[in-house]
Scaffold this active site. Sequence first.
Site, PDB file in Angstrom:
ATOM      1  N   ASP A 109      93.512  61.493 -42.289  1.00 41.85           N
ATOM      2  CA  ASP A 109      93.791  61.905 -40.913  1.00 41.85           C
ATOM      3  C   ASP A 109      93.272  63.335 -40.751  1.00 41.85           C
ATOM      4  O   ASP A 109      93.637  64.212 -41.546  1.00 41.85           O
ATOM      5  CB  ASP A 109      95.326  61.849 -40.732  1.00 41.85           C
TER       6      ASP A 109
ATOM      7  N   THR B 273      81.792  64.381 -24.628  1.00 43.49           N
ATOM      8  CA  THR B 273      81.633  63.444 -23.523  1.00 43.49           C
ATOM      9  C   THR B 273      81.237  64.138 -22.228  1.00 43.49           C
ATOM     10  O   THR B 273      81.582  65.313 -22.024  1.00 43.49           O
ATOM     11  CB  THR B 273      82.972  62.689 -23.320  1.00 43.49           C
ATOM     12  N   ASP B 274      80.586  63.381 -21.347  1.00 39.93           N
ATOM     13  CA  ASP B 274      80.265  63.921 -20.014  1.00 39.93           C
ATOM     14  C   ASP B 274      81.531  64.045 -19.149  1.00 39.93           C
ATOM     15  O   ASP B 274      81.517  64.701 -18.113  1.00 39.93           O
ATOM     16  CB  ASP B 274      79.216  63.050 -19.308  1.00 39.93           C
ATOM     17  N   GLU B 275      82.646  63.401 -19.589  1.00 38.61           N
ATOM     18  CA  GLU B 275      83.874  63.421 -18.767  1.00 38.61           C
ATOM     19  C   GLU B 275      84.456  64.822 -18.642  1.00 38.61           C
ATOM     20  O   GLU B 275      85.274  65.069 -17.768  1.00 38.61           O
ATOM     21  CB  GLU B 275      84.926  62.470 -19.345  1.00 38.61           C
TER      22      GLU B 275
ATOM     23  N   TYR C  75      92.575  62.619 -21.766  1.00 39.91           N
ATOM     24  CA  TYR C  75      91.478  62.443 -22.727  1.00 39.91           C
ATOM     25  C   TYR C  75      90.406  63.513 -22.520  1.00 39.91           C
ATOM     26  O   TYR C  75      90.042  64.237 -23.449  1.00 39.91           O
ATOM     27  CB  TYR C  75      90.858  61.040 -22.591  1.00 39.91           C
TER      28      TYR C  75
ATOM     29  N   LYS D 128      89.170  66.669 -24.926  1.00 39.11           N
ATOM     30  CA  LYS D 128      87.790  66.827 -25.398  1.00 39.11           C
ATOM     31  C   LYS D 128      87.227  68.175 -24.938  1.00 39.11           C
ATOM     32  O   LYS D 128      86.502  68.845 -25.677  1.00 39.11           O
ATOM     33  CB  LYS D 128      86.898  65.683 -24.886  1.00 39.11           C
TER      34      LYS D 128
ATOM     35  N   ASN E 215      78.520  57.021 -21.031  1.00 38.85           N
ATOM     36  CA  ASN E 215      79.178  55.822 -21.587  1.00 38.85           C
ATOM     37  C   ASN E 215      78.261  55.077 -22.535  1.00 38.85           C
ATOM     38  O   ASN E 215      77.186  54.626 -22.136  1.00 38.85           O
ATOM     39  CB  ASN E 215      79.571  54.862 -20.459  1.00 38.85           C
TER      40      ASN E 215
HETATM   41  P1  NAD Z   1      86.401  54.896 -31.215  1.00 39.77           P
HETATM   42  O1  NAD Z   1      87.739  54.965 -30.565  1.00 39.77           O
HETATM   43  O2  NAD Z   1      85.675  53.611 -31.280  1.00 39.77           O
HETATM   44  O3  NAD Z   1      86.505  55.450 -32.710  1.00 39.77           O
HETATM   45  C1  NAD Z   1      87.246  56.582 -33.052  1.00 39.77           C
HETATM   46  C2  NAD Z   1      87.373  56.623 -34.576  1.00 39.77           C
HETATM   47  O4  NAD Z   1      88.106  57.811 -34.911  1.00 39.77           O
HETATM   48  C3  NAD Z   1      88.151  55.439 -35.158  1.00 39.77           C
HETATM   49  O5  NAD Z   1      87.505  54.950 -36.294  1.00 39.77           O
HETATM   50  C4  NAD Z   1      89.507  56.044 -35.504  1.00 39.77           C
HETATM   51  O6  NAD Z   1      90.165  55.380 -36.580  1.00 39.77           O
HETATM   52  C5  NAD Z   1      89.115  57.472 -35.859  1.00 39.77           C
HETATM   53  N1  NAD Z   1      90.236  58.399 -35.704  1.00 39.77           N
HETATM   54  C6  NAD Z   1      91.082  58.524 -34.642  1.00 39.77           C
HETATM   55  N2  NAD Z   1      91.998  59.460 -34.897  1.00 39.77           N
HETATM   56  C7  NAD Z   1      91.705  59.987 -36.124  1.00 39.77           C
HETATM   57  C8  NAD Z   1      92.297  60.997 -36.925  1.00 39.77           C
HETATM   58  N3  NAD Z   1      93.370  61.678 -36.527  1.00 39.77           N
HETATM   59  N4  NAD Z   1      91.739  61.270 -38.133  1.00 39.77           N
HETATM   60  C9  NAD Z   1      90.643  60.587 -38.564  1.00 39.77           C
HETATM   61  N5  NAD Z   1      90.060  59.603 -37.851  1.00 39.77           N
HETATM   62  C10 NAD Z   1      90.587  59.312 -36.641  1.00 39.77           C
HETATM   63  O7  NAD Z   1      85.541  56.022 -30.481  1.00 39.77           O
HETATM   64  P2  NAD Z   1      83.987  56.020 -30.116  1.00 39.77           P
HETATM   65  O8  NAD Z   1      83.792  55.323 -28.839  1.00 39.77           O
HETATM   66  O9  NAD Z   1      83.216  55.625 -31.311  1.00 39.77           O
HETATM   67  O10 NAD Z   1      83.782  57.587 -29.833  1.00 39.77           O
HETATM   68  C11 NAD Z   1      83.411  58.459 -30.881  1.00 39.77           C
HETATM   69  C12 NAD Z   1      83.307  59.874 -30.325  1.00 39.77           C
HETATM   70  O11 NAD Z   1      82.357  59.914 -29.277  1.00 39.77           O
HETATM   71  C13 NAD Z   1      84.614  60.396 -29.718  1.00 39.77           C
HETATM   72  O12 NAD Z   1      84.725  61.758 -30.063  1.00 39.77           O
HETATM   73  C14 NAD Z   1      84.425  60.241 -28.225  1.00 39.77           C
HETATM   74  O13 NAD Z   1      85.154  61.218 -27.517  1.00 39.77           O
HETATM   75  C15 NAD Z   1      82.936  60.459 -28.099  1.00 39.77           C
HETATM   76  N6  NAD Z   1      82.310  59.772 -26.963  1.00 39.77           N
HETATM   77  C16 NAD Z   1      82.422  58.421 -26.819  1.00 39.77           C
HETATM   78  C17 NAD Z   1      81.763  57.794 -25.766  1.00 39.77           C
HETATM   79  C18 NAD Z   1      81.848  56.305 -25.569  1.00 39.77           C
HETATM   80  O14 NAD Z   1      81.321  55.828 -24.556  1.00 39.77           O
HETATM   81  N7  NAD Z   1      82.443  55.534 -26.451  1.00 39.77           N
HETATM   82  C19 NAD Z   1      81.011  58.556 -24.863  1.00 39.77           C
HETATM   83  C20 NAD Z   1      80.957  59.939 -25.034  1.00 39.77           C
HETATM   84  C21 NAD Z   1      81.582  60.540 -26.107  1.00 39.77           C
HETATM   85  O1  DAU Z   2      81.674  58.876 -20.081  1.00 38.08           O
HETATM   86  C1  DAU Z   2      81.925  58.860 -21.444  1.00 38.08           C
HETATM   87  C2  DAU Z   2      83.249  58.179 -21.721  1.00 38.08           C
HETATM   88  O2  DAU Z   2      83.055  56.782 -21.499  1.00 38.08           O
HETATM   89  C3  DAU Z   2      83.765  58.417 -23.138  1.00 38.08           C
HETATM   90  O3  DAU Z   2      84.023  59.781 -23.303  1.00 38.08           O
HETATM   91  C4  DAU Z   2      85.040  57.603 -23.410  1.00 38.08           C
HETATM   92  O4  DAU Z   2      85.433  57.747 -24.761  1.00 38.08           O
HETATM   93  C5  DAU Z   2      84.742  56.138 -23.132  1.00 38.08           C
HETATM   94  O5  DAU Z   2      85.930  55.383 -23.276  1.00 38.08           O
HETATM   95  C6  DAU Z   2      84.179  55.962 -21.716  1.00 38.08           C
HETATM   96  O6  DAU Z   2      85.197  56.259 -20.736  1.00 38.08           O
HETATM   97  P1  DAU Z   2      85.371  55.354 -19.421  1.00 38.08           P
HETATM   98  O7  DAU Z   2      86.725  55.534 -18.897  1.00 38.08           O
HETATM   99  O8  DAU Z   2      84.225  55.570 -18.487  1.00 38.08           O
HETATM  100  O9  DAU Z   2      85.169  53.892 -20.097  1.00 38.08           O
HETATM  101  P2  DAU Z   2      85.901  52.500 -19.859  1.00 38.08           P
HETATM  102  O10 DAU Z   2      85.120  51.463 -20.594  1.00 38.08           O
HETATM  103  O11 DAU Z   2      87.360  52.587 -20.100  1.00 38.08           O
HETATM  104  O12 DAU Z   2      85.693  52.266 -18.302  1.00 38.08           O
HETATM  105  C7  DAU Z   2      84.397  52.230 -17.706  1.00 38.08           C
HETATM  106  C8  DAU Z   2      84.587  52.059 -16.219  1.00 38.08           C
HETATM  107  O13 DAU Z   2      85.120  50.754 -15.972  1.00 38.08           O
HETATM  108  C9  DAU Z   2      85.573  53.025 -15.610  1.00 38.08           C
HETATM  109  O14 DAU Z   2      85.139  53.378 -14.308  1.00 38.08           O
HETATM  110  C10 DAU Z   2      86.876  52.228 -15.523  1.00 38.08           C
HETATM  111  C11 DAU Z   2      86.388  50.811 -15.308  1.00 38.08           C
HETATM  112  N1  DAU Z   2      87.227  49.748 -15.894  1.00 38.08           N
HETATM  113  C12 DAU Z   2      87.581  49.836 -17.200  1.00 38.08           C
HETATM  114  C13 DAU Z   2      88.360  48.859 -17.793  1.00 38.08           C
HETATM  115  C14 DAU Z   2      88.760  48.968 -19.245  1.00 38.08           C
HETATM  116  C15 DAU Z   2      87.632  48.670 -15.121  1.00 38.08           C
HETATM  117  O15 DAU Z   2      87.290  48.582 -13.922  1.00 38.08           O
HETATM  118  N2  DAU Z   2      88.398  47.693 -15.704  1.00 38.08           N
HETATM  119  C16 DAU Z   2      88.794  47.756 -17.004  1.00 38.08           C
HETATM  120  O16 DAU Z   2      89.533  46.836 -17.477  1.00 38.08           O
END
Ligand code: NAD
Ligand code: DAU
Length: 360
Positions: free
Chosen positions: A73, A141-143, A166, A170, A195
């Site tokens: 962790d 993230t862009d968020e 979230y 970040k 995303n």
């Molecule tokens: P994910 O949720 O799929 O994976 C997160 C991983 O981190 C998991 O394997 C989890 O077990 C591990 N983790 C969580 N808490 C932990 C802790 N305390 N110690 C060690 N490990 C831990 O996430 P993802 O979608 O792969 O995103 C990865 C990174 O990219 C994140 O930092 C997220 O903010 C960023 N990001 C994601 C997206 C997206 O669209 N998925 C977009 C922009 C940025």
């Molecule tokens: O922009 C980058 C981010 O993209 C990352 O930083 C986050 O980790 C990642 O989870 C993602 O965030 P979003 O909130 O954009 O992703 P999500 O897949 O949850 O949702 C995408 C869009 O779809 C959002 O506008 C919410 C909508 N949505 C999502 C779910 C899960 C729905 O309409 N229905 C749903 O059931």
Amino acid sequence: MTTKNKIRVGFKNLLVTGGCGFIGSNFIRYLIDKGNFSGRIINVDKLTYAGNPENLADIASDFAPGYIFQKVDICDAAKLEEVFSQYDVDAVCHFAAESHVDRSIKTPGDFIQTNIIGTFNLLEIAKARGDKFKLFHHVSTDEVYGSLGAEGLFREDTPYRPNSPYSASKAASDHLVRAYYKTFGLPATISNCSNNYGPYQFPEKLIPLMVLNALKGKPLPVYGDGKNVRDWLYVEDHCEAIWTIMNSGRTGETYNVGGNAEIENILIVQMICDILDEIKPAADVKPRRQLITFVQDRPGHDRRYAIDFAKLNTELGWSPHESFKSGLRKTVEWYLNQKKWVENIKTGAYQKWIEEQYGS
Ligand code: NAD
Ligand code: DAU
């Protein structure tokens, strides 16, 4: 410690945090399978519900000892320190985070702990390694930039306006990384991306959730009016961008990463329905679009994200390769072909396996 704005070469012991999650596992695969990295990778992951060692099962068996997994962790500073010194870590690519916006609305505390305190621990330990330490890359993230209206794009100088727990966590971690660069000279780079989608994404996120619900004939819950816009980046393009920044990006700089693929949620869900109808028609042959159900909106739901990645393109020559249309089709096909992986997640078998291996 001095910072250097030049091309970095030869990380020997790269610590990847969160490597069993969606993007982290794709990144490790990108480095190892594609032969992009010849050093050692140490994957540190807590294995939360989002961490699945199955994502890297073949890598773990084929590439040891060049690939090492440690269940740690990042909030546990003492354990982290042990890993850094045991493996002589000289670079970090930091993915580990609580990543799902809806969960951050229900249980924000986990996000504060992992995303802020966990990042702080990593920075402190990296700093303590002094000149041995070459680079801390922070994946963000862009968020953090908040929400756009109908016009405009997020640039690296767009002010931070996070709207969910979230994105606020970040944003805090981005600021810490920047502060450690400015104050202590810790060599660091940051990427803020849009995303991601592709293989191994946990089916709580929009695209895999819709694919798996549609296959089961379950409702497809679209938040609000479905007209929220996201920019979609194929995960392998993201991995390439990160590796490019880690090798050639300027220390202390932030780079935006985007997919050139702005699209409304409702259109994505319709595209998924149509792809599935074509390649795996429903038993009753009814179009899956009938499963689309508009549900209550997410609180604080950002309306539109769009990315200007000109800096990454002009300075380092990166641009995405995958089009959204072909990337989405590949992704749908991947989920159709990964029955065991999907079943292990749906039944929780992957978590039972983790308990057996590591205890709870
Ligand atoms: P994910 O949720 O799929 O994976 C997160 C991983 O981190 C998991 O394997 C989890 O077990 C591990 N983790 C969580 N808490 C932990 C802790 N305390 N110690 C060690 N490990 C831990 O996430 P993802 O979608 O792969 O995103 C990865 C990174 O990219 C994140 O930092 C997220 O903010 C960023 N990001 C994601 C997206 C997206 O669209 N998925 C977009 C922009 C940025
Ligand atoms: O922009 C980058 C981010 O993209 C990352 O930083 C986050 O980790 C990642 O989870 C993602 O965030 P979003 O909130 O954009 O992703 P999500 O897949 O949850 O949702 C995408 C869009 O779809 C959002 O506008 C919410 C909508 N949505 C999502 C779910 C899960 C729905 O309409 N229905 C749903 O059931």
